[in-house]
Design a protein around this motif. Structure first.
Motif, PDB file in Angstrom:
ATOM      1  N   LEU A 175       0.852  -1.179   0.000  1.00  0.00           N
ATOM      2  CA  LEU A 175       0.000   0.000   0.000  1.00  0.00           C
ATOM      3  C   LEU A 175       0.894   1.238   0.000  1.00  0.00           C
ATOM      4  CD1 LEU A 175      -3.034   0.647   0.093  1.00  0.00           C
ATOM      5  CD2 LEU A 175      -2.812   0.923   2.564  1.00  0.00           C
ATOM      6  N   THR A 176       0.718   2.090  -0.982  1.00  0.00           N
ATOM      7  CA  THR A 176       1.578   3.260  -1.163  1.00  0.00           C
ATOM      8  C   THR A 176       0.730   4.519  -1.191  1.00  0.00           C
ATOM      9  OG1 THR A 176       3.164   1.951  -2.443  1.00  0.00           O
ATOM     10  CG2 THR A 176       3.309   4.348  -2.630  1.00  0.00           C
ATOM     11  N   LEU A 177       1.046   5.462  -0.301  1.00  0.00           N
ATOM     12  CA  LEU A 177       0.382   6.758  -0.289  1.00  0.00           C
ATOM     13  C   LEU A 177       1.210   7.713  -1.137  1.00  0.00           C
ATOM     14  CD1 LEU A 177      -1.847   8.625   0.767  1.00  0.00           C
ATOM     15  CD2 LEU A 177      -0.425   9.054   2.788  1.00  0.00           C
ATOM     16  N   VAL A 178       0.634   8.178  -2.226  1.00  0.00           N
ATOM     17  CA  VAL A 178       1.327   9.076  -3.161  1.00  0.00           C
ATOM     18  C   VAL A 178       0.825  10.498  -2.896  1.00  0.00           C
ATOM     19  CG1 VAL A 178       1.826   9.570  -5.574  1.00  0.00           C
ATOM     20  CG2 VAL A 178       1.441   7.205  -4.837  1.00  0.00           C
ATOM     21  N   ILE A 179       1.722  11.363  -2.478  1.00  0.00           N
ATOM     22  CA  ILE A 179       1.348  12.749  -2.176  1.00  0.00           C
ATOM     23  C   ILE A 179       1.762  13.611  -3.361  1.00  0.00           C
ATOM     24  CG2 ILE A 179       1.683  14.705  -0.634  1.00  0.00           C
ATOM     25  CD1 ILE A 179       2.544  11.293   0.678  1.00  0.00           C
ATOM     26  N   LEU A 180       0.777  14.109  -4.098  1.00  0.00           N
ATOM     27  CA  LEU A 180       1.067  14.979  -5.231  1.00  0.00           C
ATOM     28  C   LEU A 180       1.456  16.369  -4.746  1.00  0.00           C
ATOM     29  CD1 LEU A 180      -1.633  14.163  -7.943  1.00  0.00           C
ATOM     30  CD2 LEU A 180       0.659  13.211  -7.665  1.00  0.00           C
ATOM     31  N   ALA A 181       2.310  17.037  -5.522  1.00  0.00           N
ATOM     32  CA  ALA A 181       2.716  18.403  -5.193  1.00  0.00           C
ATOM     33  C   ALA A 181       1.512  19.339  -5.276  1.00  0.00           C
ATOM     34  CB  ALA A 181       3.816  18.860  -6.148  1.00  0.00           C
ATOM     35  N   GLY A 186       7.124   2.528 -16.163  1.00  0.00           N
ATOM     36  CA  GLY A 186       8.335   2.182 -16.898  1.00  0.00           C
ATOM     37  C   GLY A 186       8.100   1.626 -18.280  1.00  0.00           C
ATOM     38  N   GLY A 187       7.168   2.166 -19.037  1.00  0.00           N
ATOM     39  CA  GLY A 187       6.929   1.712 -20.399  1.00  0.00           C
ATOM     40  C   GLY A 187       6.077   0.469 -20.500  1.00  0.00           C
ATOM     41  N   ARG A 188       5.488   0.026 -19.395  1.00  0.00           N
ATOM     42  CA  ARG A 188       4.605  -1.137 -19.428  1.00  0.00           C
ATOM     43  C   ARG A 188       3.412  -0.869 -18.531  1.00  0.00           C
ATOM     44  NH1 ARG A 188       4.968  -3.587 -14.561  1.00  0.00           N
ATOM     45  NH2 ARG A 188       6.924  -3.430 -13.382  1.00  0.00           N
ATOM     46  N   GLY A 189       2.481  -1.771 -18.582  1.00  0.00           N
ATOM     47  CA  GLY A 189       1.322  -1.634 -17.711  1.00  0.00           C
ATOM     48  C   GLY A 189       1.687  -1.902 -16.263  1.00  0.00           C
ATOM     49  N   ARG A 190       1.139  -1.124 -15.351  1.00  0.00           N
ATOM     50  CA  ARG A 190       1.411  -1.319 -13.928  1.00  0.00           C
ATOM     51  C   ARG A 190       0.652  -2.539 -13.421  1.00  0.00           C
ATOM     52  NH1 ARG A 190       3.424   1.785  -9.853  1.00  0.00           N
ATOM     53  NH2 ARG A 190       3.570   3.601 -11.241  1.00  0.00           N
ATOM     54  N   THR A 191       1.318  -3.346 -12.612  1.00  0.00           N
ATOM     55  CA  THR A 191       0.711  -4.552 -12.056  1.00  0.00           C
ATOM     56  C   THR A 191      -0.143  -4.237 -10.831  1.00  0.00           C
ATOM     57  OG1 THR A 191       2.543  -5.910 -12.838  1.00  0.00           O
ATOM     58  CG2 THR A 191       1.177  -6.822 -11.077  1.00  0.00           C
ATOM     59  N   TYR A 192       0.431  -3.503  -9.888  1.00  0.00           N
ATOM     60  CA  TYR A 192      -0.231  -3.295  -8.603  1.00  0.00           C
ATOM     61  C   TYR A 192      -0.971  -1.949  -8.607  1.00  0.00           C
ATOM     62  CZ  TYR A 192       2.942  -7.105  -7.598  1.00  0.00           C
ATOM     63  OH  TYR A 192       3.624  -8.288  -7.651  1.00  0.00           O
ATOM     64  N   LYS A 193      -1.983  -1.873  -9.452  1.00  0.00           N
ATOM     65  CA  LYS A 193      -2.738  -0.629  -9.626  1.00  0.00           C
ATOM     66  C   LYS A 193      -3.486  -0.227  -8.356  1.00  0.00           C
ATOM     67  CE  LYS A 193      -3.852  -1.473 -14.539  1.00  0.00           C
ATOM     68  NZ  LYS A 193      -3.254  -2.818 -14.660  1.00  0.00           N
ATOM     69  N   SER A 194      -4.045  -1.209  -7.688  1.00  0.00           N
ATOM     70  CA  SER A 194      -4.937  -0.926  -6.568  1.00  0.00           C
ATOM     71  C   SER A 194      -4.195  -0.497  -5.319  1.00  0.00           C
ATOM     72  CB  SER A 194      -5.789  -2.161  -6.264  1.00  0.00           C
ATOM     73  OG  SER A 194      -6.738  -1.893  -5.283  1.00  0.00           O
ATOM     74  N   GLY A 195      -2.871  -0.689  -5.307  1.00  0.00           N
ATOM     75  CA  GLY A 195      -2.102  -0.360  -4.112  1.00  0.00           C
ATOM     76  C   GLY A 195      -1.777   1.112  -3.979  1.00  0.00           C
ATOM     77  N   ARG A 250      -7.757  -3.198   0.161  1.00  0.00           N
ATOM     78  CA  ARG A 250      -6.311  -2.978   0.244  1.00  0.00           C
ATOM     79  C   ARG A 250      -5.849  -3.309   1.656  1.00  0.00           C
ATOM     80  NH1 ARG A 250      -9.239   0.076  -2.788  1.00  0.00           N
ATOM     81  NH2 ARG A 250      -8.501   0.851  -4.800  1.00  0.00           N
ATOM     82  N   LEU A 251      -4.741  -4.028   1.742  1.00  0.00           N
ATOM     83  CA  LEU A 251      -4.209  -4.412   3.049  1.00  0.00           C
ATOM     84  C   LEU A 251      -3.168  -3.404   3.499  1.00  0.00           C
ATOM     85  CD1 LEU A 251      -3.810  -8.271   2.693  1.00  0.00           C
ATOM     86  CD2 LEU A 251      -5.555  -7.017   3.951  1.00  0.00           C
ATOM     87  N   LEU A 252      -3.320  -2.939   4.730  1.00  0.00           N
ATOM     88  CA  LEU A 252      -2.367  -1.980   5.261  1.00  0.00           C
ATOM     89  C   LEU A 252      -0.983  -2.605   5.358  1.00  0.00           C
ATOM     90  CD1 LEU A 252      -2.077   0.868   6.383  1.00  0.00           C
ATOM     91  CD2 LEU A 252      -2.626  -0.026   8.645  1.00  0.00           C
ATOM     92  N   ASN A 253      -0.932  -3.892   5.699  1.00  0.00           N
ATOM     93  CA  ASN A 253       0.339  -4.602   5.785  1.00  0.00           C
ATOM     94  C   ASN A 253       0.158  -5.974   5.150  1.00  0.00           C
ATOM     95  OD1 ASN A 253       2.764  -5.807   6.380  1.00  0.00           O
ATOM     96  ND2 ASN A 253       2.544  -5.663   8.604  1.00  0.00           N
ATOM     97  N   PRO A 254       0.822  -6.251   4.018  1.00  0.00           N
ATOM     98  CA  PRO A 254       0.619  -7.539   3.352  1.00  0.00           C
ATOM     99  C   PRO A 254       1.049  -8.738   4.196  1.00  0.00           C
ATOM    100  CG  PRO A 254       2.456  -6.334   2.358  1.00  0.00           C
ATOM    101  CD  PRO A 254       1.773  -5.391   3.282  1.00  0.00           C
ATOM    102  N   GLU A 255       1.875  -8.523   5.215  1.00  0.00           N
ATOM    103  CA  GLU A 255       2.342  -9.628   6.035  1.00  0.00           C
ATOM    104  C   GLU A 255       1.212 -10.264   6.841  1.00  0.00           C
ATOM    105  OE1 GLU A 255       5.571 -11.021   6.216  1.00  0.00           O
ATOM    106  OE2 GLU A 255       5.604  -9.878   4.346  1.00  0.00           O
ATOM    107  N   VAL A 256       0.083  -9.532   7.020  1.00  0.00           N
ATOM    108  CA  VAL A 256      -1.022 -10.114   7.781  1.00  0.00           C
ATOM    109  C   VAL A 256      -1.626 -11.305   7.032  1.00  0.00           C
ATOM    110  CG1 VAL A 256      -1.567  -7.907   8.855  1.00  0.00           C
ATOM    111  CG2 VAL A 256      -2.777  -8.578   6.792  1.00  0.00           C
ATOM    112  N   LEU A 257      -1.373 -11.400   5.725  1.00  0.00           N
ATOM    113  CA  LEU A 257      -1.887 -12.541   4.959  1.00  0.00           C
ATOM    114  C   LEU A 257      -1.293 -13.862   5.454  1.00  0.00           C
ATOM    115  CD1 LEU A 257      -2.143 -11.419   1.230  1.00  0.00           C
ATOM    116  CD2 LEU A 257      -3.953 -12.345   2.670  1.00  0.00           C
ATOM    117  N   LYS A 258      -0.102 -13.794   5.998  1.00  0.00           N
ATOM    118  CA  LYS A 258       0.506 -15.027   6.506  1.00  0.00           C
ATOM    119  C   LYS A 258      -0.342 -15.607   7.641  1.00  0.00           C
ATOM    120  CE  LYS A 258       5.285 -13.931   5.247  1.00  0.00           C
ATOM    121  NZ  LYS A 258       6.672 -13.771   5.718  1.00  0.00           N
ATOM    122  N   GLU A 259      -0.783 -14.750   8.538  1.00  0.00           N
ATOM    123  CA  GLU A 259      -1.623 -15.230   9.626  1.00  0.00           C
ATOM    124  C   GLU A 259      -2.988 -15.662   9.105  1.00  0.00           C
ATOM    125  OE1 GLU A 259      -3.027 -16.615  12.989  1.00  0.00           O
ATOM    126  OE2 GLU A 259      -0.925 -16.050  12.619  1.00  0.00           O
TER     127      GLU A 259
END
Length: 732
Positions: A371-377, A402-411, A554-563
């Motif tokens: 999960l990525t918070l993008v802060i625009l100028a 990078g010249g290709r389609g983004r995989t993790y759009k929802s993050g 969206r998961l705040l921390n993907p590591e919770v999937l392990k549990e």
């Protein structure tokens, strides 16, 4: 009555010759005349002498002292007019008729009633209980117009109580009458606030009484010039203040009550209320106008509840001049960086999610399953004029990388400013100007006094707070990918720094309320959303789905999937098993109470299998043969499927032991890395004794961009590897 005696003696002295004896004879004549008047019961001798030394030459002053010596033995000094007498003299000299007595009494009564209603807020020296009589006596002048000269101005060396003030008041009445006739406005009285300071001749008469004209800049800048602060504030004020021209009246009252700033005299708040207030006026508006003037004027100085206008600039003026020097490319860059620094501070604290500040292109935001918070100028605002352009930029970042389609759009979650970029720049500019004034050398050069230094410190504190609050007010809009693959907007409403520890925390909290972000997920959710076409679901593909598909929260921390996976295994919802060449390797974990989150690996080579299939494998029954399923990572682009081998796996117990330890070291062509993994390492993928040490080195001719290095580091962290071990060298 003997008037202008000193002038007679002066003319005789200057004429010389026979006339000079007339001056000497005058002293003898006055001495004899004064004795005769004293001895007579029905005679009074009145001799008028000038009171201002500015009207005398040195010879005049010597004659003045001689006259005083002659007269003092038998005379008694007397003021020819004081109090109400002055008002009557002024009225008789300036007006043939002051108006209808009934109208005068009605006006006086209205002002007296207003003053009595606010008596606790009036100056103690003013007789509120006799206000109606005083207003009748001074009509059409407000009592303060006449009393201010007696109370304060008469201490000025050049002040003339009669001729000078009468000339000043004559100009005053003339200009007020003309303005009332031309503009159609009629005030009940001539007040300090109605002084025609915009008129050049009137200002000249004022400066004549003050003895200097250094306040010209102050009057034109703050009170009565075409672009004066008081004029502008009145034009922008609410109707109740604008129609009364309250800012101009208050500023003019401060000017007269503070004696033009001479000798540090002050206009107290009660004096200003008395001079400006009247029937129908909300007394609170006077303080509102004062606050506005203090905030903007260049020559108005406050000290508690006292004010004065001086020829010396205040901190507002000094600050405005300093702000004017902050121009050019370097200054603009400094301002922009200060704004961005405050924005970073507003988003820094809070939940542990990735943050990306001020990207300009899709390549500036890594494509990672987090999960990525993008802060625009602030320049990429969301107000009407820029909204469509900003939407296109956000969609481009979501869809491409990078010249290709983004995989993790929802993050990706975007924080976007709305309508405050210019305001933030202005506050940052003011803050930089204030900080430059803190330099000791600047303080000494500008001769800043202690009150100004305290004001400087307080103004800096308020500006820092205003800038911080401005950032919170601006970043009220959140954009992210909706289930329809279009942008979804979340309006956070009016924000304040007291609402949360950070903007990042507030945004995450709001998205949790909307069900768009989750801290944990249940195994039942995985069962319900199992892809129908998959017989087995790799753990990596499970994780990727939460950051690639907007249909998943969206998961705040993907590591919770392990549990989540471990809990599903413990509860028998699905099985967990390593996938190997031609089938599975190792024992399937299913309905295992001892299975924990730390046992879970998020990998393409570890899969979840449906509960019935896991139950059959664990019971030792051979499941129906099937084609091995390629990696089900949710991504754009083809996944590489492992080779298909339909032969039966050979039981490990039937293989003869050839050695106890196996290792290999050598150069491996990049093109054969996948084959090396599939044909060699998969045999030992679940063996705990397997150890790998990898070293790679790459040096493209054009160098490596910073965003690519960041992406590699993010990928290493995602794999649980030491990203700090990367050695990025700038030399060739």
């Amino acid at each position: 009555l003997m008037d202008e005696v000193l002038n007679f003696i002066r003319r005789a002295r200057e004429a010389g010759g026979e006339y000079a004896r007339l001056g000497s004879q005058m002293y003898s004549f006055l001495e004899v005349l004064s004795r005769e008047a004293t001895a007579t019961s029905r005679a009074v001798l009145v001799v008028a002498l000038p009171m201002s030394e500015y009207e005398m030459t040195p010879e005049d002053e010597a004659d003045f002292q001689r006259l005083n010596k002659v007269l003092d033995r038998l005379s008694r000094p007397a003021l020819l007019s004081e109090g109400p007498e002055i008002a009557e003299i002024v009225r008789r000299r300036l007006f043939e008729n002051v108006g209808d007595p009934k109208e005068i009494r009605r006006t006086a009564r209205a002002y007296a009633e207003w003053l009595q209603a606010h008596r606790t807020q009036m100056p103690e020296w003013f007789p509120v209980d006799q206000a109606d009589k005083l207003f009748e006596a001074t009509y059409p002048f407000h009592p303060t117009v006449l009393s201010v000269f007696e109370r304060k101005w008469q201490s000025l060396p050049r002040f003339q109580r009669t001729r000078g003030i009468l000339r000043l008041l004559a100009l005053w009445v003339s200009r007020v009458y003309q303005e009332a006739y031309q503009e159609g406005g009629r005030d009940p009285l001539i007040t300090l606030g109605s002084a025609p300071l915009a008129d050049r001749d009137f200002r000249a008469a004022v400066f004549e009484q003050l003895g200097e004209d250094r306040l010209e800049a102050a009057i034109l800048s703050d009170i009565a010039g075409e672009e004066a602060h008081a004029v502008r504030l009145d034009a922008e004020a609410p109707e109740s203040i604008r129609s009364a021209r309250l800012h101009q009246k208050v500023a003019a009252a401060v000017f007269f009550e503070s004696s033009g700033g001479q000798a540090r005299n002050e206009a107290t708040l009660p004096e200003i209320r008395l001079a400006v207030g009247g029937p129908g006026l909300d007394i609170g508006n006077i303080e509102t106008a004062l606050d506005d003037l203090v905030r903007t004027c260049y020559y108005l100085h406050p000290r508690g509840t006292a004010y004065w206008i001086s020829h010396r600039p205040n901190l507002n003026k000094i600050l405005a001049d300093r702000r004017a020097t902050l121009s050019g490319p370097q200054a603009e860059e400094d301002i922009r960086e200060r704004v961005r620094q405050v924005i970073r501070e507003a988003f820094r604290a809070g939940p542990p999610l990735e943050r990306r500040y001020f990207p300009e292109s899709p390549g500036d935001v890594p494509d990672a399953p987090t999960l990525t918070l993008v802060i625009l100028a602030p320049e990429h605002g969301y107000e009407n004029a820029q909204r469509e352009k900003t939407r296109r930029l956000v969609l481009d970042m979501i869809q491409n990388y990078g010249g290709r389609g983004r995989t993790y759009k929802s993050g990706l979650i975007f924080a976007v400013a709305e309508g405050s970029a210019q305001l933030l720049d202005e506050e940052a500019k003011t803050l930089l100007a204030l900080e430059s004034l803190e330099d000791p050398a600047e303080r000494e050069r500008l001769r800043l006094e202690d009150p100004q230094l305290r004001e400087l410190k307080e103004k800096k504190r308020r500006t820092e707070q205003n800038l911080k609050e401005g950032v919170w007010r601006a970043y009220r809009r959140v954009l992210l990918l909706g289930e329809d693959n279009d942008l979804r907007e979340v309006d956070l409403g009016l924000l304040h720094p007291s609402a949360a520890e950070s903007l990042a925390g507030l945004i995450v909290s709001r998205l949790k309320q909307e069900g768009l972000v989750e801290e944990a997920i249940s195994p039942d959710f995985l069962v319900r959303n199992w892809p129908p076409a998959l017989e087995e679901w790799s753990t990596r593909a499970v994780r990727d789905a939460f950051f690639a598909s907007p249909k998943f929260p969206r998961l705040l921390n993907p590591e919770v999937l392990k549990e989540t996976i471990a809990r599903g295994v413990r509860e028998g919802k699905f099985g967990y098993v390593a996938r190997a060449y031609g089938g599975y390797r190792g024992e399937v974990a299913f309905d295992d109470p001892g299975f924990r989150g730390e046992d879970v690996e998020l990998s393409d080579d570890v899969v979840l299998i449906p509960g019935d299939k896991a139950r059959a494998l664990k019971a030792g029954r051979k499941p129906a043969p099937e084609e091995p399923v390629p990696s089900s990572r949710v991504a754009e682009g083809p996944a590489i499927a492992p080779p298909v081998d339909k032969s039966e796996p050979v039981p490990a117990a039937s293989i003869p032991v050839a050695c106890r330890r196996l290792s290999w070291e050598g150069d491996l062509p990049v093109q054969k890395w996948h084959q090396f993994y599939m044909k060699v390492l998969t045999h030992f993928a679940t063996d705990p004794s397997l150890r790998l040490r990898v070293r790679f080195e790459v040096a493209p001719e054009g160098g490596l961009p910073a965003n690519l290095v960041e992406e590699i580091q993010a990928a290493l962290r995602e794999l649980g590897l030491d990203a700090g071990a990367i050695q990025a060298k700038e030399d060739t």
